[in-house]
Design a protein around this motif. Structure first.
Motif, PDB file in Angstrom:
ATOM      1  N   ASN A 151     -17.631  -0.520  -0.337  1.00  0.00           N
ATOM      2  CA  ASN A 151     -17.007   0.547  -0.714  1.00  0.00           C
ATOM      3  C   ASN A 151     -17.592   1.558  -1.904  1.00  0.00           C
ATOM      4  OD1 ASN A 151     -15.280   3.166  -1.629  1.00  0.00           O
ATOM      5  ND2 ASN A 151     -13.597   1.896  -1.112  1.00  0.00           N
ATOM      6  N   ALA A 156      -8.405  -1.736   3.757  1.00  0.00           N
ATOM      7  CA  ALA A 156      -8.779  -0.630   4.376  1.00  0.00           C
ATOM      8  C   ALA A 156      -8.562   0.801   4.029  1.00  0.00           C
ATOM      9  CB  ALA A 156      -8.124  -0.609   6.004  1.00  0.00           C
ATOM     10  N   ASP A 157      -9.869   1.725   3.828  1.00  0.00           N
ATOM     11  CA  ASP A 157      -9.667   3.313   3.597  1.00  0.00           C
ATOM     12  C   ASP A 157      -8.752   3.326   1.849  1.00  0.00           C
ATOM     13  OD1 ASP A 157     -10.326   3.373   6.300  1.00  0.00           O
ATOM     14  OD2 ASP A 157      -8.682   3.641   6.935  1.00  0.00           O
ATOM     15  N   ILE A 158      -8.719   2.382   1.007  1.00  0.00           N
ATOM     16  CA  ILE A 158      -8.802   2.073  -0.160  1.00  0.00           C
ATOM     17  C   ILE A 158      -9.770   2.708  -1.730  1.00  0.00           C
ATOM     18  CG2 ILE A 158      -7.156   0.994  -1.823  1.00  0.00           C
ATOM     19  CD1 ILE A 158      -5.003   2.494  -0.120  1.00  0.00           C
ATOM     20  N   ASP A 159      -8.938   3.755  -1.913  1.00  0.00           N
ATOM     21  CA  ASP A 159     -10.187   3.003  -3.104  1.00  0.00           C
ATOM     22  C   ASP A 159      -9.989   2.998  -4.502  1.00  0.00           C
ATOM     23  OD1 ASP A 159     -11.926   4.954  -2.000  1.00  0.00           O
ATOM     24  OD2 ASP A 159     -11.292   6.887  -1.807  1.00  0.00           O
ATOM     25  N   ASP A 217      -4.017  11.682   2.372  1.00  0.00           N
ATOM     26  CA  ASP A 217      -5.136  11.376   2.075  1.00  0.00           C
ATOM     27  C   ASP A 217      -5.176  10.473   0.681  1.00  0.00           C
ATOM     28  OD1 ASP A 217      -5.197  13.521   0.443  1.00  0.00           O
ATOM     29  OD2 ASP A 217      -6.922  14.051   0.942  1.00  0.00           O
ATOM     30  N   ARG A 220      -4.278   7.152  -1.647  1.00  0.00           N
ATOM     31  CA  ARG A 220      -3.390   6.099  -1.639  1.00  0.00           C
ATOM     32  C   ARG A 220      -4.035   5.175  -2.454  1.00  0.00           C
ATOM     33  NH1 ARG A 220      -6.298   8.159   3.219  1.00  0.00           N
ATOM     34  NH2 ARG A 220      -8.314   7.306   3.539  1.00  0.00           N
ATOM     35  N   ARG A 264       1.272  -1.357   0.111  1.00  0.00           N
ATOM     36  CA  ARG A 264      -0.175   0.467   0.017  1.00  0.00           C
ATOM     37  C   ARG A 264       1.084   1.088   0.305  1.00  0.00           C
ATOM     38  NH1 ARG A 264      -4.501  -0.252   4.530  1.00  0.00           N
ATOM     39  NH2 ARG A 264      -2.252   0.221   5.868  1.00  0.00           N
ATOM     40  N   ALA A 317       0.892   5.652   0.571  1.00  0.00           N
ATOM     41  CA  ALA A 317       0.120   5.998   1.246  1.00  0.00           C
ATOM     42  C   ALA A 317       0.851   7.996   0.676  1.00  0.00           C
ATOM     43  CB  ALA A 317      -0.807   6.257   2.305  1.00  0.00           C
TER      44      ALA A 317
END
Length: 217
Positions: free
Chosen positions: A62, A35-38, A17, A19, A12, A14
């Protein structure tokens, strides 16, 4: 920019914000990696680089999740209801933005495993003009690389090729990927030789990353 290593070939990247994740496969804890990845980049179709079921589950949770992958992977995912409209097909020589980060593509084909095994598409990604993930290849990008992800063990590779790849790219730093088939003692053999070569040529600083470990670039 922060680089986090997950299982096998998955990382990952990043920057605040912005990432994305690369190659969340079956040897990876996808729930943590995504997690929290678009944005997700897939280098090729092998299961150790893409876990379709868990990627579809992540997409179901998501609505903003988007995927970039070679056309062969995009065609495969077109039949999956959760992923069909999330995928953009990419090939070598392209530039785009994913997860807010600039991405450039290289390569085009998977390294040869054996003459009896068909060669498939493989795309390497240079993210943020800093981190290069070659997928299952040793394609050297015509770009300055800060952090190189080195596949250290695979059915298609040998240690000499991994060393030559590391030396040829001449990145400031290098970290291991594609190590899920190795025992800890076996991994240390590969990494000792990679570190020795990096120090000998004086261009690259090699560092091991444990799963879940992060490093700032």
């Amino acid at each position: 920019m922060e680089l986090t290593k997950f299982g096998h070939a998955c990382v990952r990247i990043a920057d605040g914000d912005r990432r994305l994740a690369i190659d969340p496969g079956v040897f990876t804890d996808v729930s943590q990696a995504l997690a929290d990845i678009d944005a997700v980049l897939i280098t090729h179709e092998h299961a150790d680089h893409i876990d379709v079921d868990r990627l579809a589950a992540a997409a179901g949770q998501n609505a903003d999740l988007r995927i970039w992958a070679p056309k062969s992977v995009a065609d495969q995912l077109a039949g999956n209801q959760a992923l069909a409209d999330r995928v953009t097909a990419v090939g070598p020589g392209q530039s785009f933005v994913a997860g807010g980060l600039q991405v450039r593509t290289y390569g085009g084909q998977h390294a040869l495993i054996h003459s009896s095994i068909p060669v498939i598409a493989n795309v390497g990604y240079l993210v943020g003009d800093a981190v290069y993930h070659p997928g299952d290849s040793y394609t050297v990008p015509n770009a300055v690389v800060e952090a190189l992800l080195v596949p250290i063990n695979a059915p298609w590779s040998k240690l000499a090729e991994a060393i030559d790849f590391t030396v040829s790219v001449r990145a400031s730093r290098a970290f291991q990927v594609h190590d899920g088939l190795l025992s800890d003692p076996g991994r240390s053999v590969y990494e000792t030789q990679l570190d020795r070569a990096a120090q000998f040529y004086g261009t690259t600083r090699y560092q091991h990353l444990d799963p879940g470990q992060s490093v700032s670039l």
